[in-house]
Design an enzyme around this catalytic site. Structure first.
Site, mmCIF file in Angstrom:
data_model
loop_
_atom_site.group_PDB
_atom_site.id
_atom_site.type_symbol
_atom_site.label_atom_id
_atom_site.label_comp_id
_atom_site.label_asym_id
_atom_site.label_seq_id
_atom_site.Cartn_x
_atom_site.Cartn_y
_atom_site.Cartn_z
ATOM 1 N N SER A 100 48.946 36.948 36.815
ATOM 2 C CA SER A 100 48.964 35.705 36.028
ATOM 3 C C SER A 100 48.873 36.000 34.538
ATOM 4 O O SER A 100 48.329 37.026 34.115
ATOM 5 C CB SER A 100 47.791 34.803 36.423
ATOM 6 O OG SER A 100 47.831 34.468 37.785
HETATM 7 N N1 SAH Z 1 45.164 36.450 41.094
HETATM 8 C C1 SAH Z 1 46.309 37.329 40.945
HETATM 9 C C2 SAH Z 1 47.610 36.590 40.714
HETATM 10 C C3 SAH Z 1 48.138 36.205 41.961
HETATM 11 S S1 SAH Z 1 49.785 35.719 42.209
HETATM 12 C C4 SAH Z 1 46.110 38.348 39.850
HETATM 13 O O1 SAH Z 1 45.103 38.287 39.158
HETATM 14 O O2 SAH Z 1 46.955 39.239 39.736
HETATM 15 C C5 SAH Z 1 49.454 34.882 43.738
HETATM 16 C C6 SAH Z 1 49.082 35.757 44.898
HETATM 17 O O3 SAH Z 1 48.738 34.902 45.975
HETATM 18 C C7 SAH Z 1 50.217 36.648 45.398
HETATM 19 O O4 SAH Z 1 49.785 37.966 45.441
HETATM 20 C C8 SAH Z 1 50.516 36.093 46.773
HETATM 21 O O5 SAH Z 1 50.932 37.093 47.709
HETATM 22 C C9 SAH Z 1 49.168 35.503 47.170
HETATM 23 N N2 SAH Z 1 49.216 34.462 48.202
HETATM 24 C C10 SAH Z 1 50.143 33.490 48.409
HETATM 25 N N3 SAH Z 1 49.813 32.734 49.479
HETATM 26 C C11 SAH Z 1 48.632 33.226 49.959
HETATM 27 C C12 SAH Z 1 47.799 32.885 51.076
HETATM 28 N N4 SAH Z 1 48.096 31.889 51.905
HETATM 29 N N5 SAH Z 1 46.686 33.629 51.266
HETATM 30 C C13 SAH Z 1 46.363 34.657 50.459
HETATM 31 N N6 SAH Z 1 47.120 35.038 49.407
HETATM 32 C C14 SAH Z 1 48.248 34.333 49.158
#
Ligand code: SAH
Length: 219
Positions: free
Chosen positions: A67
């Protein structure tokens, strides 16, 4: 912080980024201090310093993104995390957001549905000496066995907030999530009162990758 993973150059760039975040309206000093400490470049494949310390989202593996720093700061500020709080994160991704929460003294539980990212984030956070509980799974279920949580943070776009997650909130706690379809979402904060009532507030538009069902095992 493990010093060989950081550098004076990175520290200088981080300081500038912090000033930029302040200029964009982030006020919580505990959040800014944590972001000033955590070396974001260590969470990125191409650890080019000019990418890591720009206020931009950046691709990580498995088609996902780390992000934008402003978004991380904004969500963290809304969570109002205190030392020793138990925090559940949905969407570990690179692990950067989890590290910020850990740096603020929270006890962090983080769930990721992509095996590749789950493994990679664990390695990164271990190198940096953060003690975070990582889980591979679908965040829609939460992690009731470790709850209830003072705060829950969803870092992927969800059409609606899963009831399961609200149930895992402590009275007095709050959940922050980008709510909406692909394209853009409303940053939403839901607080749970001591008597169990929910109150919802909206905090502007953001763009996240979608929160998806099930898990992805390939590596
Ligand atoms: N917090 C992260 C940014 C995440 S991007 C950081 O600091 O880098 C969003 C993430 O959510 C992705 O890695 C994606 O694979 C995950 N994601 C999407 N749906 C999800 C779910 N149902 N359960 C767990 N993770 C999920």
């Amino acid at each position: 912080m493990v010093s060989e993973l950081d550098s004076f150059l990175a520290k200088g760039k981080r300081k500038k980024l912090i000033e930029k975040l302040r200029g964009k309206g982030i006020k919580d000093e505990a959040v800014l201090e944590a972001m000033n400490k955590v070396p974001r470049h260590v969470f990125m494949d191409n650890a080019f310093l000019h990418h890591a310390y720009q206020d931009k989202a950046f691709p990580i593996s498995a088609g996902q993104t780390i992000s934008q720093p402003y978004t991380v700061a904004f969500q963290t500020e809304l969570l109002q995390v205190k030392k020793r709080d138990k925090v559940l994160e949905i969407g570990t991704g690179s692990g950067y957001q989890a590290a910020i929460l850990a740096e603020m003294g929270a006890r962090v539980y983080s769930i990721e549905r992509q095996k590749e990212l789950f493994q990679k984030a664990q390695k990164t956070l271990h190198k940096l000496d953060y003690d975070i509980h990582f889980f591979f799974g679908d965040g829609h279920e939460g992690k009731p066995q470790y709850g209830p949580y003072n705060a829950i943070l969803i870092t992927a776009a969800t059409g609606e907030i899963p009831e399961n997650l609200l149930e895992q909130l402590k009275p007095g706690g709050c959940l922050v999530a980008p709510v909406g379809q692909s394209g853009n979402q409303v940053m939403t904060r839901i607080s749970k009162s001591e008597t169990g009532e929910y109150e919802k507030t909206n905090h502007g538009m953001f763009v996240f990758v979608p929160m998806l069902r099930g898990t992805v095992n390939d590596k």
